[in-house]
Motif scaffolding. Structure first.
Motif, PDB file in Angstrom:
ATOM      1  N   HIS A 109     -98.260  29.023  79.711  1.00 50.94           N
ATOM      2  CA  HIS A 109     -98.956  29.786  78.669  1.00 50.94           C
ATOM      3  C   HIS A 109     -99.914  30.773  79.333  1.00 50.94           C
ATOM      4  O   HIS A 109    -100.449  30.487  80.402  1.00 50.94           O
TER       5      HIS A 109
ATOM      6  N   CYS B 231     -95.616  22.588  84.275  1.00 53.92           N
ATOM      7  CA  CYS B 231     -96.584  23.667  84.456  1.00 53.92           C
ATOM      8  C   CYS B 231     -97.500  23.380  85.646  1.00 53.92           C
ATOM      9  O   CYS B 231     -97.838  22.231  85.919  1.00 53.92           O
TER      10      CYS B 231
ATOM     11  N   ASP C  78    -104.889  19.125  84.053  1.00 57.33           N
ATOM     12  CA  ASP C  78    -105.603  18.912  82.801  1.00 57.33           C
ATOM     13  C   ASP C  78    -107.062  19.319  82.957  1.00 57.33           C
ATOM     14  O   ASP C  78    -107.681  19.051  83.985  1.00 57.33           O
TER      15      ASP C  78
ATOM     16  N   GLN D 143    -100.024  17.217  75.601  1.00 60.43           N
ATOM     17  CA  GLN D 143     -98.645  17.638  75.372  1.00 60.43           C
ATOM     18  C   GLN D 143     -97.647  16.909  76.272  1.00 60.43           C
ATOM     19  O   GLN D 143     -96.454  16.960  76.041  1.00 60.43           O
ATOM     20  N   SER D 144     -98.146  16.272  77.291  1.00 62.95           N
ATOM     21  CA  SER D 144     -97.283  15.575  78.237  1.00 62.95           C
ATOM     22  C   SER D 144     -96.463  14.511  77.512  1.00 62.95           C
ATOM     23  O   SER D 144     -96.988  13.739  76.727  1.00 62.95           O
TER      24      SER D 144
ATOM     25  N   LYS E  47    -103.007  20.020  78.397  1.00 61.60           N
ATOM     26  CA  LYS E  47    -101.942  19.535  79.281  1.00 61.60           C
ATOM     27  C   LYS E  47    -101.596  18.072  79.020  1.00 61.60           C
ATOM     28  O   LYS E  47    -100.450  17.744  78.740  1.00 61.60           O
TER      29      LYS E  47
ATOM     30  N   CYS F 198    -100.558  23.996  85.835  1.00 61.29           N
ATOM     31  CA  CYS F 198    -101.911  23.640  85.390  1.00 61.29           C
ATOM     32  C   CYS F 198    -102.189  22.151  85.572  1.00 61.29           C
ATOM     33  O   CYS F 198    -101.304  21.317  85.429  1.00 61.29           O
TER      34      CYS F 198
ATOM     35  N   PRO G  16     -99.345  29.502  85.086  1.00 54.85           N
ATOM     36  CA  PRO G  16     -99.191  28.661  83.889  1.00 54.85           C
ATOM     37  C   PRO G  16     -98.060  29.144  82.988  1.00 54.85           C
ATOM     38  O   PRO G  16     -97.735  30.332  82.952  1.00 54.85           O
TER      39      PRO G  16
ATOM     40  N   CYS H  56     -94.899  21.334  79.419  1.00 63.14           N
ATOM     41  CA  CYS H  56     -96.182  21.145  80.104  1.00 63.14           C
ATOM     42  C   CYS H  56     -96.072  20.293  81.374  1.00 63.14           C
ATOM     43  O   CYS H  56     -96.832  20.510  82.321  1.00 63.14           O
ATOM     44  N   ASP H  57     -95.169  19.338  81.389  1.00 62.54           N
ATOM     45  CA  ASP H  57     -95.024  18.478  82.571  1.00 62.54           C
ATOM     46  C   ASP H  57     -94.638  19.285  83.812  1.00 62.54           C
ATOM     47  O   ASP H  57     -94.860  18.843  84.933  1.00 62.54           O
TER      48      ASP H  57
ATOM     49  N   CYS I 241    -105.711  23.381  82.095  1.00 65.34           N
ATOM     50  CA  CYS I 241    -105.281  23.561  80.717  1.00 65.34           C
ATOM     51  C   CYS I 241    -105.973  22.536  79.812  1.00 65.34           C
ATOM     52  O   CYS I 241    -105.989  21.347  80.139  1.00 65.34           O
TER      53      CYS I 241
ATOM     54  N   ALA J  60     -91.928  19.998  74.902  1.00 61.61           N
ATOM     55  CA  ALA J  60     -92.991  20.671  75.649  1.00 61.61           C
ATOM     56  C   ALA J  60     -92.597  20.776  77.122  1.00 61.61           C
ATOM     57  O   ALA J  60     -92.027  19.850  77.695  1.00 61.61           O
TER      58      ALA J  60
END
Length: 166
Positions: A117, A155, A159, A144-145, A141, A157, A115, A152-153, A138, A150
């Motif tokens: 984070h 990562c 959701d 933040q997408s 997830k 992880c 991840p 996150c897309d 996460c 961010a």
């Protein structure tokens, strides 16, 4: 490009990160977290900076990747472009932080497959990243997408709600 080629580039750049750069990056994280609820500020800063620092140490101490894999050029380019946009019109401290984040994020996404984070970091609401059967989940997830800055897309992880539906 493959993971071995990327790793050699990341290692070369990680070795250029000085203690002074790390101090500026930590100061930037502290400054950036000033608007978080007080109970999260210190822990968020410590966990995030510790994860970044430990990941840099891992990169510096590692000699090669565990397995060589092809990297999807479109995903790689999109992630690099997104990180590069973080540097537009910002302070030198943020630019140093973003240089470090670029190294760490590319390593985590494409090589370590961890991840972005740290697992132990508590998000507002008391939620954490969890790992079940080798898959990371996460709690933020999907929330933040699509947010401009961010990562996150990219990562690994999934959701957290995916875990709860099984």
């Amino acid at each position: 490009m493959d993971t071995s080629q990327l790793f050699q580039c990341l290692k070369k750049n990680a070795l250029k990160i000085s203690i002074h750069d790390l101090m500026k990056a930590k100061a930037y994280i502290e400054y950036n977290n000033r608007n978080l609820p007080e109970k999260y500020q210190k822990e968020y800063t410590q966990k995030l900076f510790g994860y970044i620092f430990n990941t840099l140490v891992e990169i510096k101490n590692k000699n090669s990747v565990d397995s060589v894999e092809h990297i999807d050029e479109n995903i790689f380019r999109d992630l690099v472009e997104k990180i590069n946009r973080l540097n537009e019109n910002y302070s030198s401290e943020q630019k140093i932080f973003n240089r470090i984040i670029k190294i760490v994020s590319l390593y985590l996404v494409f090589i370590a497959k961890k991840p972005i984070h740290p697992e132990s970091m508590i998000f507002p609401g008391g939620f954490k990243i969890t790992k079940e059967s080798g898959v990371y989940y996460c709690p933020v997830k999907d929330k933040q997408s699509g947010i401009e800055f961010a990562l996150c897309d990219f990562c690994v992880c999934r959701d957290k709600e995916e875990l709860e539906t099984y």
